[in-house]
Design a protein around this motif. Structure first.
Motif, PDB file in Angstrom:
ATOM      1  N   GLY A 247      13.286  66.785   2.840  1.00 52.13           N
ATOM      2  CA  GLY A 247      12.444  65.832   2.109  1.00 52.13           C
ATOM      3  C   GLY A 247      13.105  64.473   2.100  1.00 52.13           C
ATOM      4  N   LYS A 248      12.602  63.575   1.237  1.00 54.97           N
ATOM      5  CA  LYS A 248      13.115  62.208   1.230  1.00 54.97           C
ATOM      6  C   LYS A 248      14.506  62.121   0.601  1.00 54.97           C
ATOM      7  N   ALA A 249      14.812  63.018  -0.339  1.00 53.00           N
ATOM      8  CA  ALA A 249      16.107  62.940  -1.026  1.00 53.00           C
ATOM      9  C   ALA A 249      16.940  64.205  -0.900  1.00 53.00           C
ATOM     10  N   LYS A 250      16.338  65.283  -0.389  1.00 56.39           N
ATOM     11  CA  LYS A 250      17.072  66.558  -0.344  1.00 56.39           C
ATOM     12  C   LYS A 250      16.753  67.344   0.922  1.00 56.39           C
ATOM     13  N   ILE A 251      17.683  68.263   1.254  1.00 58.71           N
ATOM     14  CA  ILE A 251      17.453  69.202   2.367  1.00 58.71           C
ATOM     15  C   ILE A 251      17.594  70.601   1.786  1.00 58.71           C
ATOM     16  N   LEU A 252      16.749  71.522   2.227  1.00 55.24           N
ATOM     17  CA  LEU A 252      16.846  72.914   1.774  1.00 55.24           C
ATOM     18  C   LEU A 252      17.303  73.800   2.924  1.00 55.24           C
ATOM     19  N   TYR A 253      18.216  74.700   2.621  1.00 56.58           N
ATOM     20  CA  TYR A 253      18.719  75.672   3.601  1.00 56.58           C
ATOM     21  C   TYR A 253      18.515  77.084   3.067  1.00 56.58           C
ATOM     22  N   THR A 254      18.237  78.015   3.978  1.00 52.13           N
ATOM     23  CA  THR A 254      18.222  79.424   3.585  1.00 52.13           C
ATOM     24  C   THR A 254      19.667  79.889   3.425  1.00 52.13           C
ATOM     25  N   THR A 255      19.830  81.058   2.793  1.00 53.73           N
ATOM     26  CA  THR A 255      21.151  81.687   2.679  1.00 53.73           C
ATOM     27  C   THR A 255      20.997  83.146   3.118  1.00 53.73           C
ATOM     28  N   ASP A 256      22.091  83.906   3.046  1.00 53.21           N
ATOM     29  CA  ASP A 256      21.967  85.324   3.413  1.00 53.21           C
ATOM     30  C   ASP A 256      21.205  86.114   2.352  1.00 53.21           C
ATOM     31  N   ASN A 257      20.912  85.486   1.210  1.00 48.58           N
ATOM     32  CA  ASN A 257      20.088  86.130   0.186  1.00 48.58           C
ATOM     33  C   ASN A 257      18.673  85.545   0.284  1.00 48.58           C
ATOM     34  N   PRO A 258      17.675  86.362   0.634  1.00 52.40           N
ATOM     35  CA  PRO A 258      16.311  85.826   0.830  1.00 52.40           C
ATOM     36  C   PRO A 258      15.722  85.197  -0.439  1.00 52.40           C
ATOM     37  N   ASP A 259      16.299  85.495  -1.595  1.00 58.51           N
ATOM     38  CA  ASP A 259      15.795  84.947  -2.859  1.00 58.51           C
ATOM     39  C   ASP A 259      16.492  83.662  -3.275  1.00 58.51           C
ATOM     40  N   GLN A 260      17.451  83.179  -2.458  1.00 60.10           N
ATOM     41  CA  GLN A 260      18.185  81.973  -2.861  1.00 60.10           C
ATOM     42  C   GLN A 260      18.239  80.945  -1.739  1.00 60.10           C
ATOM     43  N   VAL A 261      18.183  79.668  -2.120  1.00 65.95           N
ATOM     44  CA  VAL A 261      18.310  78.568  -1.154  1.00 65.95           C
ATOM     45  C   VAL A 261      19.398  77.603  -1.630  1.00 65.95           C
ATOM     46  N   ILE A 262      19.886  76.818  -0.672  1.00 67.57           N
ATOM     47  CA  ILE A 262      20.821  75.743  -1.019  1.00 67.57           C
ATOM     48  C   ILE A 262      20.065  74.424  -0.964  1.00 67.57           C
ATOM     49  N   GLN A 263      20.189  73.661  -2.031  1.00 69.15           N
ATOM     50  CA  GLN A 263      19.568  72.348  -2.135  1.00 69.15           C
ATOM     51  C   GLN A 263      20.684  71.321  -1.905  1.00 69.15           C
ATOM     52  N   TYR A 264      20.561  70.526  -0.825  1.00 70.90           N
ATOM     53  CA  TYR A 264      21.576  69.526  -0.459  1.00 70.90           C
ATOM     54  C   TYR A 264      21.059  68.143  -0.877  1.00 70.90           C
ATOM     55  N   PHE A 265      21.856  67.410  -1.624  1.00 70.23           N
ATOM     56  CA  PHE A 265      21.428  66.097  -2.153  1.00 70.23           C
ATOM     57  C   PHE A 265      21.903  64.961  -1.248  1.00 70.23           C
ATOM     58  N   LYS A 266      20.951  64.183  -0.710  1.00 71.77           N
ATOM     59  CA  LYS A 266      21.264  63.074   0.202  1.00 71.77           C
ATOM     60  C   LYS A 266      21.430  61.753  -0.570  1.00 71.77           C
ATOM     61  N   ASP A 267      21.992  60.756   0.116  1.00 68.49           N
ATOM     62  CA  ASP A 267      22.108  59.419  -0.483  1.00 68.49           C
ATOM     63  C   ASP A 267      20.878  58.552  -0.202  1.00 68.49           C
ATOM     64  N   GLU A 268      19.989  59.020   0.682  1.00 65.49           N
ATOM     65  CA  GLU A 268      18.792  58.240   1.020  1.00 65.49           C
ATOM     66  C   GLU A 268      17.893  58.071  -0.199  1.00 65.49           C
ATOM     67  N   ALA A 269      17.343  56.876  -0.308  1.00 65.52           N
ATOM     68  CA  ALA A 269      16.364  56.617  -1.368  1.00 65.52           C
ATOM     69  C   ALA A 269      15.124  56.033  -0.717  1.00 65.52           C
ATOM     70  N   THR A 270      13.952  56.442  -1.223  1.00 65.67           N
ATOM     71  CA  THR A 270      12.716  55.822  -0.752  1.00 65.67           C
ATOM     72  C   THR A 270      11.879  55.457  -1.964  1.00 65.67           C
ATOM     73  N   ALA A 271      10.943  54.574  -1.743  1.00 61.40           N
ATOM     74  CA  ALA A 271       9.990  54.230  -2.807  1.00 61.40           C
ATOM     75  C   ALA A 271       8.672  53.859  -2.153  1.00 61.40           C
ATOM     76  N   PHE A 272       7.617  53.834  -2.957  1.00 65.87           N
ATOM     77  CA  PHE A 272       6.286  53.459  -2.482  1.00 65.87           C
ATOM     78  C   PHE A 272       5.883  54.307  -1.280  1.00 65.87           C
ATOM     79  N   ASP A 273       5.905  55.637  -1.473  1.00 62.39           N
ATOM     80  CA  ASP A 273       5.532  56.597  -0.431  1.00 62.39           C
ATOM     81  C   ASP A 273       6.327  56.407   0.846  1.00 62.39           C
ATOM     82  N   GLY A 274       7.602  56.157   0.681  1.00 61.22           N
ATOM     83  CA  GLY A 274       8.486  56.075   1.840  1.00 61.22           C
ATOM     84  C   GLY A 274       8.447  54.729   2.557  1.00 61.22           C
TER      85      GLY A 274
END
Ligand code: TMP
Ligand code: ASP
Length: 235
Positions: free
Chosen positions: A10-37
């Motif tokens: 997404g605009k501010a985060k990346i999601l990754y799967t893990t070896d547990n199908p019920d859990q994901v890793i949310q990675y926080f980026k430094d990118e910022a957007t405004a006004f619909d990107g």
């Protein structure tokens, strides 16, 4: 726990799967957007600060009985979360007129609302996140009446808890956006809660301590985020 495939960026985060199908890793980026990107930039260390701020706020809300996707913070930029089926309705809670509400109702920014309100918007970048009423939400099958009721009541509770928590730290919660998702049929609070997704004003000076500094070119963005992190993570 092992990090696997990128499933969403997404605009501010990346999601990754893990070896547990019920859990994901949310990675926080430094990118910022405004006004619909349309406006793009980098706020150095934003991802690190938003990861910590979100952790602190999720923990506080969970201590008060709110169900969230938060599992644990893994490192500077990554948070382990329950894997949700995101509900495409953004819930916005407001206490003070600002931003799009100030424009919509013709009130000056800073006017305290006669009562807190919760609004619903379509999570659709292509459409620019338009406001939706309940009939739209049901017609589009975005949520059931029960799910929408839970989201609205939870957002009201979250507003009360966040307002008190920030106030104890000298910060006024003007408004905020939250998202929910389904986890084995349960509605959980998801996404992040941070100065990208809230309007936060210093109670003493009315200085903006949130992403409006980026949206409106006010400068001092990193410093404002760092001050929010200092006040809420160290106290
Ligand atoms: P608004 O006044 O622009 O409607 O924004 C209300 C709140 O929602 C404000 O705290 C910022 C937050 N927000 C997001 O987190 N993401 C968005 O895409 C938008 C438009 C607002
Ligand atoms: N998140 C939205 C965007 O990237 C808007 C905002 O936060 O102002 O355009």
């Amino acid at each position: 726990m092992e990090k696997r495939d990128k499933i969403y960026e997404g605009k501010a985060k990346i999601l990754y799967t893990t070896d547990n199908p019920d859990q994901v890793i949310q990675y926080f980026k430094d990118e910022a957007t405004a006004f619909d990107g349309k406006k793009k930039g980098i706020i150095p260390s934003k991802g690190i600060m938003n990861n910590r701020i979100s952790e602190r706020l999720f923990r506080m809300l969970m201590d008060h009985g709110i169900d969230t996707h938060f599992v644990e913070r893994l490192n500077d930029r990554e948070m382990l979360c329950k894997r949700l089926n995101i509900i495409k309705v953004e819930m916005i809670g407001r206490n003070v007129a600002a931003g799009s509400l100030a424009k919509r109702i013709g009130q000056d920014e800073g006017t305290v609302l006669s009562r807190p309100i919760v609004e619903t918007y379509y999570k659709s970048d292509a459409l620019g996140d338009p406001m939706l009423c309940d009939e739209h939400i049901f017609m589009l099958n975005l949520a059931t009446p029960e799910q929408l009721h839970t989201m609205r009541e939870t957002t009201r509770k979250v507003n009360g808890l966040l307002t008190a928590f920030f106030a104890e730290r000298g910060i006024r919660l003007v408004d905020f956006k939250v998202e929910y998702g389904l986890y084995h049929g349960r509605v959980l609070l998801g996404d992040e809660i941070c100065p990208d997704t809230c309007r936060l004003w210093d109670m003493a000076t009315n200085e903006k301590m949130d992403k409006d500094r980026f949206r409106r070119d006010l400068g001092g963005i990193e410093e404002a985020y760092a001050e929010v992190a200092r006040r809420i993570c160290e106290a």
